[in-house]
Design a protein around this motif. Sequence first.
Motif, PDB file in Angstrom:
ATOM      1  N   TYR A 101     -10.404 -31.917 -86.443  1.00  0.00           N
ATOM      2  CA  TYR A 101      -9.845 -31.074 -85.385  1.00  0.00           C
ATOM      3  C   TYR A 101     -10.836 -31.012 -84.243  1.00  0.00           C
ATOM      4  CZ  TYR A 101      -8.076 -26.913 -83.023  1.00  0.00           C
ATOM      5  OH  TYR A 101      -7.587 -26.031 -82.099  1.00  0.00           O
ATOM      6  N   GLN A 102     -10.391 -31.372 -83.053  1.00  0.00           N
ATOM      7  CA  GLN A 102     -11.297 -31.310 -81.896  1.00  0.00           C
ATOM      8  C   GLN A 102     -11.000 -30.095 -81.018  1.00  0.00           C
ATOM      9  OE1 GLN A 102     -13.728 -33.140 -82.104  1.00  0.00           O
ATOM     10  NE2 GLN A 102     -13.140 -34.978 -83.243  1.00  0.00           N
ATOM     11  N   ALA A 103      -9.729 -29.916 -80.743  1.00  0.00           N
ATOM     12  CA  ALA A 103      -9.317 -28.783 -79.905  1.00  0.00           C
ATOM     13  C   ALA A 103      -7.801 -28.665 -80.049  1.00  0.00           C
ATOM     14  CB  ALA A 103      -9.689 -29.027 -78.446  1.00  0.00           C
ATOM     15  N   ALA A 104      -7.241 -27.609 -79.491  1.00  0.00           N
ATOM     16  CA  ALA A 104      -5.781 -27.485 -79.540  1.00  0.00           C
ATOM     17  C   ALA A 104      -5.168 -28.757 -78.970  1.00  0.00           C
ATOM     18  CB  ALA A 104      -5.333 -26.270 -78.742  1.00  0.00           C
TER      19      ALA A 104
ATOM     20  N   CYS B   8       0.635 -29.945 -92.741  1.00  0.00           N
ATOM     21  CA  CYS B   8       1.328 -28.709 -93.109  1.00  0.00           C
ATOM     22  C   CYS B   8       1.725 -27.949 -91.855  1.00  0.00           C
ATOM     23  CB  CYS B   8       0.389 -27.848 -93.953  1.00  0.00           C
ATOM     24  SG  CYS B   8       1.136 -26.314 -94.547  1.00  0.00           S
ATOM     25  N   GLY B   9       2.808 -27.202 -91.964  1.00  0.00           N
ATOM     26  CA  GLY B   9       3.174 -26.328 -90.858  1.00  0.00           C
ATOM     27  C   GLY B   9       2.017 -25.422 -90.461  1.00  0.00           C
ATOM     28  N   SER B  10       1.204 -25.007 -91.451  1.00  0.00           N
ATOM     29  CA  SER B  10       0.087 -24.110 -91.130  1.00  0.00           C
ATOM     30  C   SER B  10      -1.023 -24.848 -90.372  1.00  0.00           C
ATOM     31  CB  SER B  10      -0.466 -23.474 -92.406  1.00  0.00           C
ATOM     32  OG  SER B  10      -1.074 -24.449 -93.232  1.00  0.00           O
ATOM     33  N   ASP B  11      -1.090 -26.192 -90.502  1.00  0.00           N
ATOM     34  CA  ASP B  11      -2.065 -26.952 -89.702  1.00  0.00           C
ATOM     35  C   ASP B  11      -1.732 -26.861 -88.211  1.00  0.00           C
ATOM     36  OD1 ASP B  11      -3.496 -27.914 -91.944  1.00  0.00           O
ATOM     37  OD2 ASP B  11      -2.124 -29.607 -92.186  1.00  0.00           O
ATOM     38  N   LEU B  12      -0.473 -26.556 -87.919  1.00  0.00           N
ATOM     39  CA  LEU B  12      -0.057 -26.525 -86.512  1.00  0.00           C
ATOM     40  C   LEU B  12      -0.544 -25.274 -85.792  1.00  0.00           C
ATOM     41  CD1 LEU B  12       3.609 -27.867 -86.805  1.00  0.00           C
ATOM     42  CD2 LEU B  12       1.532 -29.153 -86.257  1.00  0.00           C
ATOM     43  N   TRP B  13      -0.912 -24.238 -86.563  1.00  0.00           N
ATOM     44  CA  TRP B  13      -1.357 -23.012 -85.881  1.00  0.00           C
ATOM     45  C   TRP B  13      -2.549 -23.291 -84.986  1.00  0.00           C
ATOM     46  CZ3 TRP B  13      -1.259 -20.230 -91.218  1.00  0.00           C
ATOM     47  CH2 TRP B  13       0.061 -19.909 -91.551  1.00  0.00           C
ATOM     48  N   SER B  14      -3.544 -24.017 -85.530  1.00  0.00           N
ATOM     49  CA  SER B  14      -4.703 -24.336 -84.687  1.00  0.00           C
ATOM     50  C   SER B  14      -4.343 -25.427 -83.680  1.00  0.00           C
ATOM     51  CB  SER B  14      -5.892 -24.765 -85.549  1.00  0.00           C
ATOM     52  OG  SER B  14      -5.520 -25.800 -86.433  1.00  0.00           O
TER      53      SER B  14
ATOM     54  N   ARG C 167      -1.689 -25.828 -82.155  1.00  0.00           N
ATOM     55  CA  ARG C 167      -0.978 -25.201 -81.025  1.00  0.00           C
ATOM     56  C   ARG C 167      -1.821 -24.116 -80.351  1.00  0.00           C
ATOM     57  NH1 ARG C 167       4.717 -24.661 -84.325  1.00  0.00           N
ATOM     58  NH2 ARG C 167       5.648 -26.645 -83.654  1.00  0.00           N
ATOM     59  N   GLY C 168      -3.031 -23.926 -80.835  1.00  0.00           N
ATOM     60  CA  GLY C 168      -3.921 -22.947 -80.216  1.00  0.00           C
ATOM     61  C   GLY C 168      -3.614 -21.507 -80.591  1.00  0.00           C
ATOM     62  N   VAL C 169      -2.771 -21.306 -81.623  1.00  0.00           N
ATOM     63  CA  VAL C 169      -2.435 -19.936 -82.034  1.00  0.00           C
ATOM     64  C   VAL C 169      -3.629 -19.280 -82.721  1.00  0.00           C
ATOM     65  CG1 VAL C 169      -0.891 -18.523 -83.457  1.00  0.00           C
ATOM     66  CG2 VAL C 169      -0.005 -20.566 -82.297  1.00  0.00           C
ATOM     67  N   ILE C 170      -4.337 -20.048 -83.540  1.00  0.00           N
ATOM     68  CA  ILE C 170      -5.565 -19.542 -84.161  1.00  0.00           C
ATOM     69  C   ILE C 170      -6.716 -20.475 -83.789  1.00  0.00           C
ATOM     70  CG2 ILE C 170      -4.405 -18.404 -86.098  1.00  0.00           C
ATOM     71  CD1 ILE C 170      -5.278 -20.741 -87.873  1.00  0.00           C
ATOM     72  N   ASN C 171      -7.924 -19.945 -83.826  1.00  0.00           N
ATOM     73  CA  ASN C 171      -9.098 -20.751 -83.489  1.00  0.00           C
ATOM     74  C   ASN C 171      -9.568 -21.553 -84.688  1.00  0.00           C
ATOM     75  OD1 ASN C 171      -9.404 -19.970 -80.778  1.00  0.00           O
ATOM     76  ND2 ASN C 171     -10.239 -18.001 -81.471  1.00  0.00           N
TER      77      ASN C 171
ATOM     78  N   VAL D  40       3.614 -16.746 -94.258  1.00  0.00           N
ATOM     79  CA  VAL D  40       2.429 -15.936 -93.954  1.00  0.00           C
ATOM     80  C   VAL D  40       2.705 -15.103 -92.701  1.00  0.00           C
ATOM     81  CG1 VAL D  40      -0.026 -15.966 -93.400  1.00  0.00           C
ATOM     82  CG2 VAL D  40       0.911 -17.674 -94.951  1.00  0.00           C
ATOM     83  N   PRO D  41       2.597 -13.779 -92.805  1.00  0.00           N
ATOM     84  CA  PRO D  41       2.921 -12.917 -91.660  1.00  0.00           C
ATOM     85  C   PRO D  41       1.808 -12.954 -90.621  1.00  0.00           C
ATOM     86  CG  PRO D  41       2.297 -11.579 -93.554  1.00  0.00           C
ATOM     87  CD  PRO D  41       2.235 -13.006 -94.003  1.00  0.00           C
ATOM     88  N   HIS D  42       1.789 -14.036 -89.828  1.00  0.00           N
ATOM     89  CA  HIS D  42       0.658 -14.265 -88.952  1.00  0.00           C
ATOM     90  C   HIS D  42       0.620 -13.326 -87.767  1.00  0.00           C
ATOM     91  CE1 HIS D  42      -2.632 -17.111 -88.923  1.00  0.00           C
ATOM     92  NE2 HIS D  42      -2.169 -17.255 -90.140  1.00  0.00           N
ATOM     93  N   THR D  43       1.805 -12.965 -87.323  1.00  0.00           N
ATOM     94  CA  THR D  43       1.849 -12.015 -86.229  1.00  0.00           C
ATOM     95  C   THR D  43       1.880 -10.593 -86.805  1.00  0.00           C
ATOM     96  OG1 THR D  43       4.190 -12.606 -86.232  1.00  0.00           O
ATOM     97  CG2 THR D  43       2.855 -13.468 -84.455  1.00  0.00           C
ATOM     98  N   THR D  44       1.563 -10.490 -88.118  1.00  0.00           N
ATOM     99  CA  THR D  44       1.507  -9.225 -88.842  1.00  0.00           C
ATOM    100  C   THR D  44       2.603  -8.237 -88.434  1.00  0.00           C
ATOM    101  OG1 THR D  44      -0.101  -8.349 -87.282  1.00  0.00           O
ATOM    102  CG2 THR D  44      -0.959  -9.303 -89.308  1.00  0.00           C
ATOM    103  N   PRO D  45       3.833  -8.582 -88.799  1.00  0.00           N
ATOM    104  CA  PRO D  45       4.911  -7.639 -88.510  1.00  0.00           C
ATOM    105  C   PRO D  45       4.648  -6.303 -89.195  1.00  0.00           C
ATOM    106  CG  PRO D  45       5.757  -9.650 -89.573  1.00  0.00           C
ATOM    107  CD  PRO D  45       4.274  -9.734 -89.588  1.00  0.00           C
ATOM    108  N   GLN D  46       5.072  -5.244 -88.535  1.00  0.00           N
ATOM    109  CA  GLN D  46       4.999  -3.904 -89.114  1.00  0.00           C
ATOM    110  C   GLN D  46       6.381  -3.584 -89.669  1.00  0.00           C
ATOM    111  OE1 GLN D  46       2.330  -1.376 -88.729  1.00  0.00           O
ATOM    112  NE2 GLN D  46       1.082  -3.187 -88.373  1.00  0.00           N
ATOM    113  N   LEU D  47       6.388  -3.206 -90.911  1.00  0.00           N
ATOM    114  CA  LEU D  47       7.659  -2.927 -91.565  1.00  0.00           C
ATOM    115  C   LEU D  47       7.864  -1.423 -91.627  1.00  0.00           C
ATOM    116  CD1 LEU D  47       9.990  -4.235 -93.210  1.00  0.00           C
ATOM    117  CD2 LEU D  47       8.604  -3.875 -95.239  1.00  0.00           C
ATOM    118  N   GLY D  48       8.869  -0.925 -90.916  1.00  0.00           N
ATOM    119  CA  GLY D  48       9.221   0.484 -91.056  1.00  0.00           C
ATOM    120  C   GLY D  48       9.786   0.675 -92.446  1.00  0.00           C
ATOM    121  N   LEU D  49       9.282   1.664 -93.180  1.00  0.00           N
ATOM    122  CA  LEU D  49       9.660   1.761 -94.591  1.00  0.00           C
ATOM    123  C   LEU D  49      11.006   2.418 -94.833  1.00  0.00           C
ATOM    124  CD1 LEU D  49       6.259   2.533 -96.325  1.00  0.00           C
ATOM    125  CD2 LEU D  49       7.639   0.466 -96.481  1.00  0.00           C
ATOM    126  N   PHE D  50      11.546   3.101 -93.836  1.00  0.00           N
ATOM    127  CA  PHE D  50      12.796   3.811 -94.135  1.00  0.00           C
ATOM    128  C   PHE D  50      13.977   2.871 -94.399  1.00  0.00           C
ATOM    129  CE2 PHE D  50      16.464   6.555 -93.610  1.00  0.00           C
ATOM    130  CZ  PHE D  50      16.135   7.526 -94.548  1.00  0.00           C
TER     131      PHE D  50
END
Lengths: 348, 348
Positions: free
Chosen positions: A6-9, A38-44, A46-50, A272-282
Amino acid sequence: MRAALYQAAGDVTVGDVPDAALAEPTDAVVRVLRSCICGSDLWSYRGVINRPAGSRLGHEFIGVVEEIGAAVTTLRAGDLVVAPFQWSDNTCPACRDGVQTRCDNGGTFGAPGTDGGQGEAVRVPQADGTLVVVPGGPDGVDEKLYPALLALSDVAGTGLHGAVLAGVAEGATVAVIGDGAVGLCAVLGARQVLGAERVVLMSRHDDRAALGRAFGATDVVAERGEAGIEAVRELTGGRGVRHVVEAVGTPEAWDMALGMARVGGTIGAVGVPHTTPQLGLFPPFRQHLTISLGVAPVRRYLPDLIDRVLAGSLDPGPVFDLELPLEQVADGYAAMSERRSIKTMLAG
Amino acid sequence: MRAALYQAAGDVTVGDVPDAALAEPTDAVVRVLRSCICGSDLWSYRGVINRPAGSRLGHEFIGVVEEIGAAVTTLRAGDLVVAPFQWSDNTCPACRDGVQTRCDNGGTFGAPGTDGGQGEAVRVPQADGTLVVVPGGPDGVDEKLYPALLALSDVAGTGLHGAVLAGVAEGATVAVIGDGAVGLCAVLGARQVLGAERVVLMSRHDDRAALGRAFGATDVVAERGEAGIEAVRELTGGRGVRHVVEAVGTPEAWDMALGMARVGGTIGAVGVPHTTPQLGLFPPFRQHLTISLGVAPVRRYLPDLIDRVLAGSLDPGPVFDLELPLEQVADGYAAMSERRSIKTMLAG
């Protein structure tokens, strides 16, 4: 040896790296026959994660054992093996509970200081616990089965785990959110491993929907959001589905999962909840839902799934719609990022 | 007839209301022998939620069938019955799935237009599906068992349901968050119905802790927050507990539940999330948790629990630590609101 770097996005190359070599007595060195992106390889990508420049890539591979450490007892040089995407000792309490992805001595291929799967060879820590031997070996197993075996290293087991978490059993009705390789493998696992009777795949891409149908989807819903929820409810007598596999991990996908789950239903989540959704519990409280989550412990499923592949009763291989030599890995990343390829296999 | 009436926050009276009477052929009228005050009744009493002035109160009662509608087939005048806190037809798809608290024809006693349990008599809709007959009848059942039978109308079944949702089985280790009547009954259900081996009760009130121990708690942890999590982890070899019952519903209780659950563990939640905590999905994903929620379908458990009470093998009766005549219901609300009483029973 050669390996993807991996060199850069947007910038993946192949370069020379130190040869994979034993470091611990519990290691093995595996020469890679096939690896994949892997789909998860695309996160970096695409520049979503460093990701550090120059770092190794890839965590899915099959190969042949080249060398084993002094403490390794279940493997021999020459064995054909499938590696799950994380290594694990398979003996710690978490492993014994079937959660090898939380092994006390585990880790992920391609992390800093480790070999990635996208290369010529890989040092595999905790080799006895990690690698699963394919009976027959490299001479006895038809190369045509390599894509199916390679898929077991992540997506086939991850999709199946989603269906297992969703409580899918014989005769079940299931909805699968996500038409990537994992979602498609959830369809396959739900239908062909767990015996679901009806599987609704949420997909708006013709090629993915077609593969989903080939894997056993009985219905395909192209709508998203509220319209998608309504469509699934209509298909299920207005009540929604008992089992939902969430294979995306975005807030939008979670909203759909919650909206289409029947009272008393179960959501199995492997996206993987990468954007960490918040789940309202009700809402899930009101709907009496069970929500089960986690990074799939693919290792748990390998022995059974390898048997099924060798017996010809399971073939996740078609998730690979593009095959490239390792040296062209950059084209594979571009093809997957641009959605021209569902999943790209690398050879050599 | 006489019934409790909500006037305003902190103001509950007893007044004259129209006699309970059949309205539908599926109704029964039940003369109340015992009723009680629920923790959820305190929400309006404390002004946390709004309730119309003059509205009826209470949803837990046992009594004797006085009259049945033309369509009622399983009950007779004179039957001793336990009412779950919501009525249900027990035949719709949700009921058949064991989620009677989402019955297509269900509702809650004390809601506008219905009789509350805190009164001399109650019109019970869907009487066949709702009421469960206590063998022996009012003449054959010792009055000493009334508190235990009354507890089955809500807290005993709700606590048990929390343990069921948490996946508790023979030999399990369980933590219970919440030392109110429901939490205490979760201890009882986990130990004496489901066969848990070890039950850790989170409690900082001596009287409640003592009752928890009497119900089968093997350990009591007084600390809260991070200290409480640490204490439970220490009791479980550092790994946390496999089964957590969340019987409070506040964000603080959820944080504790998530913090003390072992990798691959299960949280069963019966504390109505009134302040609607938001659950970040990454921590439970990383911990491979299963989270199962819902308003307990107490009706599902009634036949079995009634048998256990009559056989003398289960006694949730001690959750009642104050008994008052209906006319003094205001004292009961004050006692429970001020935590002078765990749960108050009303007679007559």
